[in-house]
Design a protein around this motif. Structure first.
Motif, PDB file in Angstrom:
ATOM      1  N   SER A  65       0.851  -1.182   0.000  1.00  0.00           N
ATOM      2  CA  SER A  65       0.000   0.000   0.000  1.00  0.00           C
ATOM      3  C   SER A  65       0.887   1.231   0.000  1.00  0.00           C
ATOM      4  O   SER A  65       2.023   1.192   0.469  1.00  0.00           O
TER       5      SER A  65
ATOM      6  N   PRO B  18      -1.404   7.044  -3.529  1.00  0.00           N
ATOM      7  CA  PRO B  18      -1.323   5.803  -4.297  1.00  0.00           C
ATOM      8  C   PRO B  18      -0.278   5.896  -5.404  1.00  0.00           C
ATOM      9  O   PRO B  18      -0.031   6.967  -5.962  1.00  0.00           O
ATOM     10  N   LEU B  19       0.323   4.750  -5.709  1.00  0.00           N
ATOM     11  CA  LEU B  19       1.297   4.704  -6.795  1.00  0.00           C
ATOM     12  C   LEU B  19       0.570   4.926  -8.117  1.00  0.00           C
ATOM     13  O   LEU B  19      -0.593   4.545  -8.272  1.00  0.00           O
ATOM     14  N   PRO B  20       1.244   5.526  -9.088  1.00  0.00           N
ATOM     15  CA  PRO B  20       0.590   5.728 -10.384  1.00  0.00           C
ATOM     16  C   PRO B  20       0.303   4.390 -11.061  1.00  0.00           C
ATOM     17  O   PRO B  20       1.027   3.419 -10.872  1.00  0.00           O
ATOM     18  N   THR B  21      -0.767   4.357 -11.836  1.00  0.00           N
ATOM     19  CA  THR B  21      -1.131   3.156 -12.581  1.00  0.00           C
ATOM     20  C   THR B  21      -0.171   2.992 -13.751  1.00  0.00           C
ATOM     21  O   THR B  21       0.052   3.938 -14.507  1.00  0.00           O
ATOM     22  N   PRO B  22       0.424   1.797 -13.892  1.00  0.00           N
ATOM     23  CA  PRO B  22       1.341   1.612 -15.010  1.00  0.00           C
ATOM     24  C   PRO B  22       0.592   1.666 -16.342  1.00  0.00           C
ATOM     25  O   PRO B  22      -0.605   1.363 -16.401  1.00  0.00           O
ATOM     26  N   PRO B  23       1.284   2.050 -17.403  1.00  0.00           N
ATOM     27  CA  PRO B  23       0.616   2.106 -18.709  1.00  0.00           C
ATOM     28  C   PRO B  23       0.247   0.703 -19.172  1.00  0.00           C
ATOM     29  O   PRO B  23       0.855  -0.279 -18.746  1.00  0.00           O
ATOM     30  N   PRO B  24      -0.743   0.590 -20.058  1.00  0.00           N
ATOM     31  CA  PRO B  24      -1.133  -0.730 -20.552  1.00  0.00           C
ATOM     32  C   PRO B  24      -0.020  -1.338 -21.415  1.00  0.00           C
ATOM     33  O   PRO B  24       0.801  -0.619 -21.985  1.00  0.00           O
TER      34      PRO B  24
END
Length: 118
Positions: free
Chosen positions: A88, A92-98
């Motif tokens: 956690s 929040p950590l950034p969402t990785p790119p697809p």
């Protein structure tokens, strides 16, 4: 070995600000386990514990501090045979790119056609 790297990084973080006063500094080191806690008056708060499970170290810990912008930052993590994993984080950590479509197709093809040596 991984926990030694994490421990060194945390010590570097603690000593990066020479003006910080130590409020808490507890450590216990054994052959098959360790734990420590460090709290500084500049908001740095670190706790980590590790246990040797067979030949594998399992390390769990938390880190917290206040950013220069005044925002509270915290991370909870585990490090084991699967590497360092953030459980956690605040913020929040950034969402990785697809995964790009061409790479995804290549991964699916590799999974469908395993090596004959395997």
């Amino acid at each position: 070995m991984k926990f030694f790297i994490a421990f060194a990084c945390l010590l570097a973080l603690a000593y990066a600000n020479e003006d910080a006063g130590v409020l808490r500094n507890d450590a216990e080191v054994n052959v098959d386990s360790f734990k420590y806690a460090l709290k500084l008056d500049n908001s740095v708060d670190v706790e980590q514990a590790g246990n040797l499970n067979g030949e594998e170290w399992i390390v769990k810990g938390t880190q917290g501090w206040t950013s220069p912008e005044g925002e509270a930052v915290s991370i909870q993590y585990v490090a084991d045979a699967n590497g360092y994993q953030v459980l956690s984080a605040n913020p929040p950590l950034p969402t990785p790119p697809p995964i790009p479509e061409a790479i995804q197709r290549a991964l699916e093809w590799i999974a469908a056609h395993p090596s004959k040596d395997a």
